[in-house]
Write an enzyme that holds these catalytic residues in place. Structure first.
Site, PDB file in Angstrom:
ATOM      1  N   CYS A 172      45.029  39.556  38.161  1.00  0.00           N
ATOM      2  CA  CYS A 172      44.280  41.022  38.109  1.00  0.00           C
ATOM      3  C   CYS A 172      45.162  42.096  38.020  1.00  0.00           C
ATOM      4  O   CYS A 172      45.943  42.421  38.926  1.00  0.00           O
ATOM      5  CB  CYS A 172      43.309  41.131  39.205  1.00  0.00           C
ATOM      6  N   GLU A 173      45.126  42.977  37.051  1.00  0.00           N
ATOM      7  CA  GLU A 173      45.933  44.068  36.803  1.00  0.00           C
ATOM      8  C   GLU A 173      45.461  45.174  37.608  1.00  0.00           C
ATOM      9  O   GLU A 173      46.202  46.191  37.937  1.00  0.00           O
ATOM     10  CB  GLU A 173      45.854  44.780  35.550  1.00  0.00           C
ATOM     11  N   HIS A 174      44.299  45.027  38.140  1.00  0.00           N
ATOM     12  CA  HIS A 174      43.896  46.075  39.156  1.00  0.00           C
ATOM     13  C   HIS A 174      44.387  46.044  40.769  1.00  0.00           C
ATOM     14  O   HIS A 174      44.540  47.123  41.261  1.00  0.00           O
ATOM     15  CB  HIS A 174      42.096  46.256  39.377  1.00  0.00           C
ATOM     16  N   HIS A 175      44.411  45.028  41.128  1.00  0.00           N
ATOM     17  CA  HIS A 175      45.021  44.725  42.526  1.00  0.00           C
ATOM     18  C   HIS A 175      46.135  43.871  42.700  1.00  0.00           C
ATOM     19  O   HIS A 175      46.764  43.501  43.674  1.00  0.00           O
ATOM     20  CB  HIS A 175      43.711  44.064  43.042  1.00  0.00           C
TER      21      HIS A 175
ATOM     22  N   GLN B 243      39.982  39.650  32.483  1.00  0.00           N
ATOM     23  CA  GLN B 243      39.371  38.416  32.046  1.00  0.00           C
ATOM     24  C   GLN B 243      39.073  38.728  30.607  1.00  0.00           C
ATOM     25  O   GLN B 243      39.141  37.828  29.498  1.00  0.00           O
ATOM     26  CB  GLN B 243      38.373  37.781  32.915  1.00  0.00           C
TER      27      GLN B 243
ATOM     28  N   HIS C 217      37.963  35.159  41.005  1.00  0.00           N
ATOM     29  CA  HIS C 217      38.992  36.399  41.071  1.00  0.00           C
ATOM     30  C   HIS C 217      38.875  36.724  42.682  1.00  0.00           C
ATOM     31  O   HIS C 217      38.052  36.869  43.305  1.00  0.00           O
ATOM     32  CB  HIS C 217      38.466  37.426  40.601  1.00  0.00           C
TER      33      HIS C 217
ATOM     34  N   CYS D 270      40.387  39.104  44.002  1.00  0.00           N
ATOM     35  CA  CYS D 270      39.811  40.520  44.163  1.00  0.00           C
ATOM     36  C   CYS D 270      38.778  40.713  44.811  1.00  0.00           C
ATOM     37  O   CYS D 270      38.419  41.702  45.232  1.00  0.00           O
ATOM     38  CB  CYS D 270      40.325  41.646  43.149  1.00  0.00           C
TER      39      CYS D 270
END
Length: 195
Positions: A87-90, A128, A156, A158
């Site tokens: 995941c690019e956010h976390h 995703q 996920h 996250c």
């Protein structure tokens, strides 16, 4: 030995990442020199290069490298392709399965190439939704089929390890082009993948 798998890492990138991971451990309050962590920064540097190797790969080139002229014009499905991404956010993992289909228009590709295309885009920092469309677009661009369908089901970390901590949630995304935009063809695909 007839076969020997060799992993290769860029020395400068590895050294730079290693220094940064060592600093991260120290900022978290760890002793980066203690026995259990002594080699961790280098391992993390290599792991991240492995997990993001998709940036150095070309999905279209992979598909075209095994593109064959064939008159077959029915649906081709490769389902239950396991995928692992970040995941690019976390920068936490997400994992699951991709189901990919296309309807040839004069060309087919090696079946393993479909799974490799999933990996090319999964081995990047991702969301995703984007991953689903990148797979579809690569196949559409390289093979020019009558249509492409992609469904991804993933969990996920996250959402599971932090934040809302929902252990049993599964995210499903889909993308359809060409003949799969038609409800009948789409329904056949969804039935064949068991959804």
């Amino acid at each position: 030995m007839a076969y020997n798998k060799i992993e290769s890492y860029d020395e400068k990138i590895t050294a730079d990442l290693k220094d940064n991971y060592k600093r991260c451990l120290e900022l978290l309050g760890e002793d980066s020199e203690r026995e259990g962590l002594e080699k961790t920064p280098e391992r993390m540097a290599k792991a991240m290069q492995f997990l993001t190797q998709g940036y150095q790969q070309d999905a279209k080139e992979i598909l075209l490298g095994a593109r064959f002229t064939e008159s077959y014009s029915e649906m081709v499905i490769v389902k239950d392709i396991e995928l692992y991404s970040m995941c690019e956010h976390h920068m936490l993992p997400f994992f699951g399965k991709a189901h990919v289909a296309y309807i040839p228009n004069g060309y087919i590709t090696g079946l393993s190439k479909i799974a490799r295309v999933v990996d090319v885009f999964a081995r990047r920092l991702q969301v995703q939704e984007r991953l689903t469309h990148q797979i579809l677009d690569a196949i559409q661009d390289a093979l020019q089929p009558e249509g492409v369908a992609v469904v991804i089901e993933a969990q996920h970390l996250c959402m599971m390890m932090r934040g809302v901590q929902k252990q049993n949630s599964i995210t499903t995304t889909s993308a359809f082009s060409g003949q799969f935009a038609d409800g009948t063809t789409r329904d056949e695909f969804l039935k064949l993948i068991g959804r």
